[in-house]
Design an enzyme around this catalytic site. Sequence first.
Site, short mmCIF file in Angstrom:
data_model
loop_
_atom_site.label_atom_id
_atom_site.label_comp_id
_atom_site.label_asym_id
_atom_site.label_seq_id
_atom_site.Cartn_x
_atom_site.Cartn_y
_atom_site.Cartn_z
N LYS A 1 -31.38 -46.86 40.36
CA LYS A 1 -32.35 -46.14 39.53
C LYS A 1 -31.59 -44.94 38.97
CE LYS A 1 -36.76 -43.85 40.58
NZ LYS A 1 -37.56 -43.46 41.77
N SER B 1 -31.74 -49.58 36.41
CA SER B 1 -32.94 -49.27 35.61
C SER B 1 -33.00 -47.78 35.40
CB SER B 1 -34.21 -49.70 36.36
OG SER B 1 -34.30 -51.09 36.44
#
Lengths: 377, 377, 377, 377
Positions: B165, B234
């Site tokens: 992330k 992401s």
Amino acid sequence: MRTTSVGVFKIATRGPGDVSGLMGLIASRAIDPASILAILGKTEGNGGVNDFTREYAVAALCTALAPKLGLTPEEVEQRIAFVMSGGTEGVLSPHITVFTRQQLETPPAGISGKRLSIGMAQTRDFLPEELGRSAQIAETAKAVKAAMADAGITDAADVHFVQIKCPLLTSERVEEASSRGHKAVTISAYSSMAYSRGASALGVAVALGEVAADAKDEDVLRRYDLFSKVASTSSGIELMHNVVIVLGNSESSASEFEIGHAVMNDAIDAAAVIEALSSVGLGAQGLGAQGLGAQAKAGRALVNVLAKAEASPDGTVRGCRHTMLEDTDISSTRHARAAVGGLIAGLAGTGAVYVSGGAEHQGPAGGGPVAVIARLP
Amino acid sequence: MRTTSVGVFKIATRGPGDVSGLMGLIASRAIDPASILAILGKTEGNGGVNDFTREYAVAALCTALAPKLGLTPEEVEQRIAFVMSGGTEGVLSPHITVFTRQQLETPPAGISGKRLSIGMAQTRDFLPEELGRSAQIAETAKAVKAAMADAGITDAADVHFVQIKCPLLTSERVEEASSRGHKAVTISAYSSMAYSRGASALGVAVALGEVAADAKDEDVLRRYDLFSKVASTSSGIELMHNVVIVLGNSESSASEFEIGHAVMNDAIDAAAVIEALSSVGLGAQGLGAQGLGAQAKAGRALVNVLAKAEASPDGTVRGCRHTMLEDTDISSTRHARAAVGGLIAGLAGTGAVYVSGGAEHQGPAGGGPVAVIARLP
Amino acid sequence: MRTTSVGVFKIATRGPGDVSGLMGLIASRAIDPASILAILGKTEGNGGVNDFTREYAVAALCTALAPKLGLTPEEVEQRIAFVMSGGTEGVLSPHITVFTRQQLETPPAGISGKRLSIGMAQTRDFLPEELGRSAQIAETAKAVKAAMADAGITDAADVHFVQIKCPLLTSERVEEASSRGHKAVTISAYSSMAYSRGASALGVAVALGEVAADAKDEDVLRRYDLFSKVASTSSGIELMHNVVIVLGNSESSASEFEIGHAVMNDAIDAAAVIEALSSVGLGAQGLGAQGLGAQAKAGRALVNVLAKAEASPDGTVRGCRHTMLEDTDISSTRHARAAVGGLIAGLAGTGAVYVSGGAEHQGPAGGGPVAVIARLP
Amino acid sequence: MRTTSVGVFKIATRGPGDVSGLMGLIASRAIDPASILAILGKTEGNGGVNDFTREYAVAALCTALAPKLGLTPEEVEQRIAFVMSGGTEGVLSPHITVFTRQQLETPPAGISGKRLSIGMAQTRDFLPEELGRSAQIAETAKAVKAAMADAGITDAADVHFVQIKCPLLTSERVEEASSRGHKAVTISAYSSMAYSRGASALGVAVALGEVAADAKDEDVLRRYDLFSKVASTSSGIELMHNVVIVLGNSESSASEFEIGHAVMNDAIDAAAVIEALSSVGLGAQGLGAQGLGAQAKAGRALVNVLAKAEASPDGTVRGCRHTMLEDTDISSTRHARAAVGGLIAGLAGTGAVYVSGGAEHQGPAGGGPVAVIARLP
């Protein structure tokens, strides 16, 4: 006796106005322009009401073919059936598929089995208030039977794909009906595309005996248990009648192609795609020696896959919730084409496949027909 | 000696704010909230800069878990790694995957082979101008190694999925860097997501020895021959550091799950999906007795597929032009998720799979990693 | 001496392929096809990379005009400057504006003041790596001066609108540059549109003395304090050179039209729109006797408003945050056209105005030029 | 006797989950949390079915206000009326408007005229099949009258804005009605939003005597000549009843605010916006000394503009074709908000205005109500 020869050419396009591939094949005499019966295309618009890539592609093809046929562009549009399906979401690749048909003077020897055949017919113009209702169903059924006869097909089981081009409603058309005291089935142009596709598909189902002959107004977009396993319908703004193209196999054809089909029960029905490939002797890509590859018949080659996709109306796919119908940013037809296109492309090994959106009454709810054309050795 | 037990729970959600499934499993004692290490989710936003479904889902989970853990919502967000991937295009179905880890007091007997293990680490906060550049690569590589150690994995070959992330740039962040005399790698928030994902993936590749340790600023989003086969990154607006989650198999784990992976060479690489399923003893759906189904090991069940998808940057998939990168209406990440999601869902038999967009340096250009977690009998 | 007559015709269209309005005016002899110099259009696509309504409209116009001019469609496209701006968001209404120019044999009497004049020029073809950089700026500046001369305008203050059509980058073009060892300014087709528009606008600013002559590569899309107050640039895929159209007022023109302009300082600058209307003797709609209506000169009529719109790059409009740049669903150019189009349409009293997106270096950041053409009594 | 004091606070938000502005005003005692009656917000989602920014904003506000009110978040949601309108297209800026109401112990002296007053009421829960039909109309009318009484307003002419929050249909709700043998007005979630908004607006019109009391099922979305000049209705997934908020002026209020309204006859009705501003003593921006500015009363300040926007259903705006209803990429509600928002922001001088989409039966077809709240000196 084999009296006709049907050809199929899949041609990549670089844009909706690109006709260079087809013109090249005509220049090299691979295609006789006079033999062109129908052109099915995937163009790269949004596939919705304001998708002008479809009419642009048709205009470009008509303008380019006109001098080759000694006709005006308008006459070309009347002579050849153009079906442009907008939307090449995901891995789908823009292309056209050209179908040719010629009478044979000397029936060729050594051909066994039924081969690809194509037939065409069209309905009368519809009134706006007839769209999506029983009049469109009944007229379409008549046209399907006429197209079967044109294709030399007598058994409904030999019909593997029925492509229909049908109208949609615009504000002006709704208004016109209203001015005569008639209420259109919907006032939304976008919704009217679904109604027109649905009624046309039911017309195919009636013609092929898949449903009873008395399909009613209220069945359209409601009775999803009524459907055709081979119908593929696309609505467009440019016409007010239905154009029907029947693809099947016939003893009267001397084509080097064969067509088969299966029915996807939902949008992730990999088995149906494999079954459709297998029905014409092809194996799915990527399965290698362990998979169906072993069953592929030697020398056969994939020409194209023709399929319909839709977001299942109950909001789920095999028990899992999907979000296609609640998305205000992307229409559900685009979602469905992208997903089913991804699956078919994966199994077919190419994104240049004809996956069209909006499968109302075309296959079971959430599923759709999938046909495959193979070239025989 | 097997000292940890790792659990995996896939839970469908009815909306980004729906926590009822997880709360139910906690209420029924199927999940001990104190054991939750990470939650990976697919939420139904657009997956872009303004996808608030990700932070909404995290906020809802933190608020719901807080009383169960005796913490404030803010403390929950620090304790558990939340990775929400926006975008459930096509058949993809919104869900969360909850990973738990517990220390075992008594090593269980009768377990053979390496089993699913999970480890976590995080980098320091980045400055806006470090995003998408070598600083992000190097810091990420350090964190990957720390997470491997945390997972009890020493061999890079046992690492099958590394979820990261990472941050993105906003107008404010670009401005802030600019005010200190530094130029961010891009001024576009949307583009910055790609840069951050790309640099983070290169960090994984460096850590696992997939590329040389000296990856440079100019390699990011340029040298697509440099990539990791197991990275999945992401970007989100809510953080300024990278959170790294390593999933692999370890002798130290007594989990009833196993993970494996393959690499999709392009977006239609069905063979790779089948190989990934096969790597953990699962067969692809729909292939029946003729297919890989025969190879599936008895009693194994699919838990989830974790994959990355992207539009191939050269504009083609296996020689055919795609239109994902030129589409101003739908971002290419949405197109790619829909298509690859359709293929994986077809072969996995379910749309509840984790397919995330933006695979820069994650697998070869246009392809991406695909990992599968299976439950053993 | 007044030696030219310039005409302006605004014609509504029913779709991008609709040429019936123009053909009707030619049939009724209101327009001599040989006098058509340029056609500016608003077409109803998305205005982005994949907006094919622009090329479709041009193709339809060229095909229709060809027989009237005794030329092939290709020759028509070379002879007339077609500038199609895609995107009719909100209340904007699709239309074309046809500019004609004819030499006068007998200078008319009784005309006072400067009147509408039009001039054209074009640059050489650019290499892909020149787009968005100083080469495009310098070549454009040369072409602007040539177009001014063509229009019979010597004073830069008499130039009120400079419309430029400029290229964009595609994957192929970036690749081609790369194959020769050159790096394009961006690899994103969408971003390249902004770079090309920006460099072209700086070329106008250089030509008109609005900025210093040494504008540099790094000024493009960075130094937003450098801009032209009259530039309007649109990028399209169909060309590799810039086409420059200068609109201004000249003593040499006997036109019954006059043009003026103002500069919107931000996207909600109603005062600038009113000022632009006022500059040619028109009042804003809806202000009645209390407003500027009182200032409107008798007998003058609005022909069209030509304006550029953009999302302000700092993320705010007059201190309030906007969300145009963070929206992954709708491109910021569409947002900006819709909003500015709403304001201008409200004050002009019609949605058939030319509001074009992407105002990089065209007016101050977040603002843009607004020109008005009026017909004199 | 003036017995209540009504406050209005417009607060910018940095995202749908941002509550810091409101919390700051509570911390500084500018707002007493116990006095908050209603919060109207513009959030930055798509305003459609899958716009989760609305519920996210409500959840964030409830969670933040709960400890201040000594309630659970669920209780806060019951106590305060939250109306979140999704969609900040173009220049619209995300913000919330907080309405407070307090009883006064000592009526203040020196206040003349009617001042801003607010009242609330709600209907019973509706069955899915009642939405968009006469049951929703009649129940809403009852609730409007109750809210007027709550606001201390007896004369319908003193009502200037009636905000209603109403339900929509989901697949599940349609299914539920169907399982009981009832057919919902539409099976499309998106369409149901329009039906629910339309029936609710007709309810307002019935209550205020703007239309006859016997509005019928078939009037909804058909008889566009029936409408309310002050209704503003927004549909959301989170409730099954209507919440009604009446804003008007009352002798019983000691507020320092005043509200007025006008009706936009179409989406470009600048005069109506100016009239609405003028009705509370404000001038339009940018008109300077020549314009209405001269009429502005000294010391008055704009607080907010509350307006509804829609794409005119006949496909034209003042005779010019618009393309909002045929656009498959962007929903017509987004187009309309962007355009009307641009006009209002231009005349109001700020993008932080409440422009909400979907104006069915709210103002004439294609137009909508526009109300203005001003702070008095």
